[in-house]
Design a protein around this motif. Structure first.
Motif, mmCIF file in Angstrom:
data_model
loop_
_atom_site.group_PDB
_atom_site.id
_atom_site.type_symbol
_atom_site.label_atom_id
_atom_site.label_comp_id
_atom_site.label_asym_id
_atom_site.label_seq_id
_atom_site.Cartn_x
_atom_site.Cartn_y
_atom_site.Cartn_z
ATOM 1 N N VAL A 172 -8.828 -0.282 9.765
ATOM 2 C CA VAL A 172 -7.866 -1.321 9.388
ATOM 3 C C VAL A 172 -6.542 -0.681 8.998
ATOM 4 C CG1 VAL A 172 -7.299 -3.074 7.668
ATOM 5 C CG2 VAL A 172 -9.581 -3.018 8.679
ATOM 6 N N TRP A 173 -6.623 0.343 8.159
ATOM 7 C CA TRP A 173 -5.397 1.010 7.708
ATOM 8 C C TRP A 173 -4.633 1.597 8.902
ATOM 9 C CZ3 TRP A 173 -3.217 5.886 7.827
ATOM 10 C CH2 TRP A 173 -2.157 6.104 6.953
ATOM 11 N N ALA A 174 -5.347 2.234 9.804
ATOM 12 C CA ALA A 174 -4.702 2.909 10.935
ATOM 13 C C ALA A 174 -4.148 1.932 11.964
ATOM 14 C CB ALA A 174 -5.693 3.860 11.607
ATOM 15 N N THR A 175 -4.696 0.712 12.027
ATOM 16 C CA THR A 175 -4.248 -0.237 13.046
ATOM 17 C C THR A 175 -3.405 -1.370 12.483
ATOM 18 O OG1 THR A 175 -6.299 -1.526 12.879
ATOM 19 C CG2 THR A 175 -6.243 0.242 14.522
ATOM 20 N N THR A 176 -2.997 -1.247 11.249
ATOM 21 C CA THR A 176 -2.041 -2.190 10.662
ATOM 22 C C THR A 176 -0.634 -1.692 10.946
ATOM 23 O OG1 THR A 176 -3.530 -2.925 8.897
ATOM 24 C CG2 THR A 176 -1.164 -3.140 8.481
ATOM 25 N N ASP A 177 0.161 -2.512 11.582
ATOM 26 C CA ASP A 177 1.527 -2.098 11.931
ATOM 27 C C ASP A 177 2.500 -3.224 11.615
ATOM 28 O OD1 ASP A 177 3.878 -1.104 12.945
ATOM 29 O OD2 ASP A 177 2.965 -0.287 14.758
ATOM 30 N N THR A 178 3.033 -3.196 10.406
ATOM 31 C CA THR A 178 3.986 -4.219 9.984
ATOM 32 C C THR A 178 5.252 -4.178 10.821
ATOM 33 O OG1 THR A 178 3.111 -3.914 7.739
ATOM 34 C CG2 THR A 178 5.085 -5.252 7.960
ATOM 35 N N ALA A 179 5.584 -3.006 11.365
ATOM 36 C CA ALA A 179 6.781 -2.883 12.193
ATOM 37 C C ALA A 179 6.650 -3.622 13.517
ATOM 38 C CB ALA A 179 7.092 -1.405 12.456
ATOM 39 N N GLN A 180 5.406 -4.002 13.892
ATOM 40 C CA GLN A 180 5.193 -4.797 15.105
ATOM 41 C C GLN A 180 4.710 -6.203 14.788
ATOM 42 O OE1 GLN A 180 3.404 -2.911 18.648
ATOM 43 N NE2 GLN A 180 3.054 -1.096 17.383
ATOM 44 N N ALA A 181 4.717 -6.582 13.513
ATOM 45 C CA ALA A 181 4.206 -7.883 13.105
ATOM 46 C C ALA A 181 5.302 -8.942 13.167
ATOM 47 C CB ALA A 181 3.611 -7.794 11.701
ATOM 48 N N MET A 182 4.912 -10.166 12.857
ATOM 49 C CA MET A 182 5.822 -11.302 12.962
ATOM 50 C C MET A 182 7.141 -11.142 12.212
ATOM 51 S SD MET A 182 6.739 -13.939 10.708
ATOM 52 C CE MET A 182 5.346 -14.078 9.622
ATOM 53 N N PRO A 183 7.161 -10.610 10.970
ATOM 54 C CA PRO A 183 8.453 -10.484 10.290
ATOM 55 C C PRO A 183 9.465 -9.628 11.049
ATOM 56 C CG PRO A 183 6.665 -10.275 8.721
ATOM 57 C CD PRO A 183 6.034 -10.253 10.078
ATOM 58 N N ALA A 184 9.019 -8.471 11.542
ATOM 59 C CA ALA A 184 9.928 -7.596 12.281
ATOM 60 C C ALA A 184 10.384 -8.249 13.579
ATOM 61 C CB ALA A 184 9.251 -6.259 12.570
ATOM 62 N N LEU A 185 9.470 -8.921 14.274
ATOM 63 C CA LEU A 185 9.835 -9.592 15.529
ATOM 64 C C LEU A 185 10.868 -10.687 15.280
ATOM 65 C CD1 LEU A 185 6.319 -10.048 17.226
ATOM 66 C CD2 LEU A 185 7.974 -8.198 17.582
ATOM 67 N N THR A 186 10.650 -11.472 14.240
ATOM 68 C CA THR A 186 11.569 -12.574 13.941
ATOM 69 C C THR A 186 12.934 -12.058 13.516
ATOM 70 O OG1 THR A 186 9.678 -13.916 13.241
ATOM 71 C CG2 THR A 186 11.862 -14.679 12.594
ATOM 72 N N ALA A 187 12.936 -11.083 12.617
ATOM 73 C CA ALA A 187 14.204 -10.538 12.133
ATOM 74 C C ALA A 187 14.987 -9.895 13.276
ATOM 75 C CB ALA A 187 13.953 -9.525 11.026
#
Length: 364
Positions: A172-187
């Motif tokens: 889970v830790w290794a495959t969590t990528d906030t930089a590719q998640a909805m907030p980054a995409l929207t911003a």
């Protein structure tokens, strides 16, 4: 003449390849002057650099020259390093120290470091950017638009790059990528700076399966999860809050010993605390637009409750409140969480709303 032109074309191609293939390597080079830093997210200044813990933090700088240095401090972390919008390296639990970005064409460059991993257990430190030989600092990037994302694992990007649902905690830790998640995409779609103030497993009044820990509204006022210092940034005035909270409050059954004896009691407490939380946000950003969104999980219970919260806010005189139910997600990430494809679908739902409300960006 053709041979000369051929050699000239080959030389141009070689130069282009070198300029387009920067490298990142550890270095013992002495760091020059610190470069200006633009920070997306919450961080506190410490002797070693910038200590942060909320997910999705990013650091940016700009310079003129063929190389620059960055310093990584203590803490297990996954970082994406990019230059001029192109990826240079992904660092997984990198050793603390100084790193050199080289192989750049002479000229102006923007450098960025994105924190991809979640850091619930402890904060991490980013040491900043520094000039290398021949590097001249330029003003750090900045943006006029600001969006704040508040939520749980669906906002963090928990396990979103995983190819399967069955994951260990390390996976889970290794495959969590906030930089590719909805907030980054929207911003990125709106050219906005953003904060991701979200914690996996937490809710409005209740955490996942009744877990004992601070809820998001309890942790929210502080720079770090130790609650030692309240967060304050006079430059942070979000035009838009995007909030998704309720998955952890409502997807598991109540257990004996919890404060709520019935589901109706939980609903009432959830709705009241959610309304109060939004009003507290509005007290600090009175002109901000607010979007509440929810999935169709828990047989629609979450979306129903969030819809009631939006209705109450409107009935109590709060303006610019939007509610977006999001259905049809595949949930193929770790532990049936949204994947990056789902992140894109959520982003599209949000964007459809935002595009029909251009007044969001005119708020002051």
């Amino acid at each position: 003449m053709k041979a000369v032109l051929g050699l000239f074309a080959t030389a141009l191609l070689s130069t282009s390849v070198i300029a387009a293939s920067p490298t990142l390597t550890p270095t013992t080079t002495k760091a020059g002057a610190a470069l200006p830093v633009h920070i997306g997210g919450r961080a506190e200044r410490v002797a070693e650099g910038y200590r942060r813990q909320w997910p999705g933090t990013y650091f940016e700088s700009a310079f003129r020259g063929p190389s620059a240095l960055l310093k990584i401090g203590q803490g297990d972390i996954v970082l994406h390093v990019s230059v001029d919008g192109a990826p240079v390296a992904k660092l997984v639990k990198p050793k603390p120290g100084l790193y050199r970005v080289a192989g750049l064409a002479h000229g102006r460059h923007a450098i960025r470091v994105d924190v991809a991993s979640e850091s619930q257990s402890a904060p991490t430190v980013f040491g900043g950017f520094y000039a290398a030989s021949g590097t001249r600092p330029l003003p750090a990037p900045s943006r006029a638009r600001q969006i704040e994302f508040i939520g749980d694992s669906h906002t963090v990007g928990y396990g979103n790059i995983s190819t399967r649902r069955d994951c260990t905690q390390d996976e889970v830790w290794a495959t969590t990528d906030t930089a590719q998640a909805m907030p980054a995409l929207t911003a990125r779609r709106y050219g906005a700076d953003y904060q991701v103030n979200a914690i996996s497993g937490r809710g409005i009044v209740r955490n996942y399966d009744g877990m004992a820990a601070d809820t998001v509204p309890t942790a929210y006022p502080f720079t770090l999860f130790d609650k030692a210092a309240r967060y304050a940034d006079p430059a942070w005035h979000p035009h838009l809050f995007v909030i998704a909270l309720g998955t952890n409050d409502l997807t598991t059954p109540l257990h004996p010993g919890e404060p709520w004896k019935t589901r109706d009691a939980l609903h009432a407490d959830y709705e009241q605390h959610y309304v109060d939380f939004v009003k507290r946000l509005r007290a600090h950003a009175p002109n901000a637009h607010v979007i509440l969104w929810a999935t169709d999980m828990a047989n629609g219970e979450i979306a129903s409750e969030v819809g009631k919260v939006a209705s109450r806010l409107n009935a109590e005189g709060e303006r610019d409140i939007g509610f977006i139910p999001v259905a049809g997600l595949a949930f193929t990430g770790c532990h049936a969480h949204p994947s990056t494809s789902d992140d894109a679908r959520i982003t599209m739902a949000l964007s459809t709303y935002i595009d029909t409300h251009p007044e969001i960006w005119r708020q002051k």
